[in-house]
Design a protein around this motif. Structure first.
Motif, PDB file in Angstrom:
ATOM      1  N   ASP A  12     -10.171  -4.946  10.234  1.00  0.00           N
ATOM      2  CA  ASP A  12      -9.791  -4.067  11.397  1.00  0.00           C
ATOM      3  C   ASP A  12      -8.228  -4.442  11.890  1.00  0.00           C
ATOM      4  O   ASP A  12      -7.559  -3.447  12.129  1.00  0.00           O
ATOM      5  N   ILE A  13      -7.645  -5.503  11.706  1.00  0.00           N
ATOM      6  CA  ILE A  13      -6.277  -5.746  12.053  1.00  0.00           C
ATOM      7  C   ILE A  13      -5.389  -4.836  11.227  1.00  0.00           C
ATOM      8  O   ILE A  13      -4.409  -4.226  11.902  1.00  0.00           O
ATOM      9  N   GLU A  18      -2.345   0.401  10.628  1.00  0.00           N
ATOM     10  CA  GLU A  18      -2.060   1.305   9.285  1.00  0.00           C
ATOM     11  C   GLU A  18      -1.199   0.819   8.282  1.00  0.00           C
ATOM     12  O   GLU A  18      -0.184   0.986   7.914  1.00  0.00           O
ATOM     13  N   ILE A  19      -1.977  -0.540   7.946  1.00  0.00           N
ATOM     14  CA  ILE A  19      -1.143  -1.295   6.726  1.00  0.00           C
ATOM     15  C   ILE A  19      -2.188  -1.406   5.685  1.00  0.00           C
ATOM     16  O   ILE A  19      -3.578  -2.023   5.696  1.00  0.00           O
ATOM     17  N   PHE A  57      -7.538   1.980   4.623  1.00  0.00           N
ATOM     18  CA  PHE A  57      -6.307   1.238   4.327  1.00  0.00           C
ATOM     19  C   PHE A  57      -6.583   0.058   3.319  1.00  0.00           C
ATOM     20  O   PHE A  57      -5.570  -0.833   3.200  1.00  0.00           O
ATOM     21  N   LEU A  58      -7.833  -0.187   2.918  1.00  0.00           N
ATOM     22  CA  LEU A  58      -8.277  -1.182   2.038  1.00  0.00           C
ATOM     23  C   LEU A  58      -8.141  -0.627   0.436  1.00  0.00           C
ATOM     24  O   LEU A  58      -8.638   0.573   0.235  1.00  0.00           O
ATOM     25  N   GLU A  59      -7.447  -1.214  -0.270  1.00  0.00           N
ATOM     26  CA  GLU A  59      -7.503  -1.058  -1.768  1.00  0.00           C
ATOM     27  C   GLU A  59      -7.808  -2.128  -2.693  1.00  0.00           C
ATOM     28  O   GLU A  59      -7.415  -3.286  -2.351  1.00  0.00           O
ATOM     29  N   SER A 211       1.580   1.828   0.613  1.00  0.00           N
ATOM     30  CA  SER A 211       0.260   1.541  -0.162  1.00  0.00           C
ATOM     31  C   SER A 211       0.562   1.016  -1.648  1.00  0.00           C
ATOM     32  O   SER A 211       1.673   1.228  -2.418  1.00  0.00           O
ATOM     33  N   TRP A 212      -0.405   0.239  -2.063  1.00  0.00           N
ATOM     34  CA  TRP A 212      -0.129  -0.208  -3.477  1.00  0.00           C
ATOM     35  C   TRP A 212      -0.246   0.709  -4.388  1.00  0.00           C
ATOM     36  O   TRP A 212       0.248   0.609  -5.483  1.00  0.00           O
TER      37      TRP A 212
END
Length: 224
Positions: A12-13, A18-19, A57-59, A211-212
């Protein structure tokens, strides 16, 4: 060590700031990763998949197959395996995650240990291969990022790998230099302080990340 709800508080952080973060996913997790003879595993399941899908935002990255060492110290899931043996583990891991519609973008080798033989197998499947300071012993020290075998090798070394408190202290000394800094920490190691330092890192780097996937697209166009 912790339930999915704790991970969600961590994720959530980064969602709020937006990271994009690269998260290691283990298809068939060893419940005693430091024992060669362990036979107790926790398979990746639908509840785990639902947790990952909550965060845009999770990859995902493949974090080995079991994260169980195949030798005594220094621990490693891959070091000593042939290309064929390494490939078999990767294929099995990818196949399990595919059942949950999860396609790993990169590989993070468990214990940050692997050899050049393992790397050749990794690069057949992934554009991004991650390492850490233990990788320097088994694979050599490389400027991060580097292009090797048409893959991008991204190694995260101390002082930006480890406990969030120390990482924050180092990042706070940085100005606006134009450089790529791969940051690594284990989220479970930050639960006890309620992710206090992680939150401060997120605020510090907000708006300064990429983003990666975009990173790999841009870097490959420029260097391969």
């Amino acid at each position: 060590d912790y339930k999915n709800e704790a991970f969600e508080r961590f994720a959530d952080i980064f969602e709020e700031n937006e990271i994009n973060i690269l998260v290691g996913v283990i298809p068939n997790q060893s419940k005693n990763r430091h024992r060669i003879d362990n036979n107790d595993f926790k398979p990746f399941n639908e509840n785990d998949a639902k947790t990952l899908r909550k965060f845009s935002f999770l990859e995902p990255a493949l974090h080995g197959f079991t994260h169980q060492t195949i030798r005594k110290k220094p621990y490693s899931e891959f070091s000593g395996l042939s290309i064929e043996q390494t490939t078999e583990k990767i294929k099995k891991g990818i196949e399990i995650l595919k059942q949950f519609n999860i396609a790993p973008l990169a590989i993070i080798s468990p214990f940050d240990t692997f050899t050049s033989t393992n790397f050749k197998a990794f690069s057949s499947f992934f554009r991004i291969i991650c390492g850490g300071y233990p990788s320097a012993t088994s694979f050599g020290f490389w400027v991060s990022p580097s292009v090797i075998n048409n893959s991008i090798y991204v190694a995260s070394y101390k002082p930006v790998s480890g406990k969030a408190e120390k990482i924050l202290k180092h990042l706070s000394t940085k100005g606006n230099q134009s450089e790529i800094i791969p940051i690594t920490f284990h989220w479970a190691g930050e639960v006890e302080n309620n992710f206090s330092y992680v939150k401060q890192i997120a605020k510090l780097i907000k708006g300064k990340t990429i983003s990666w996937k975009n990173f790999s697209d841009i870097y490959c166009r420029q260097n391969i």
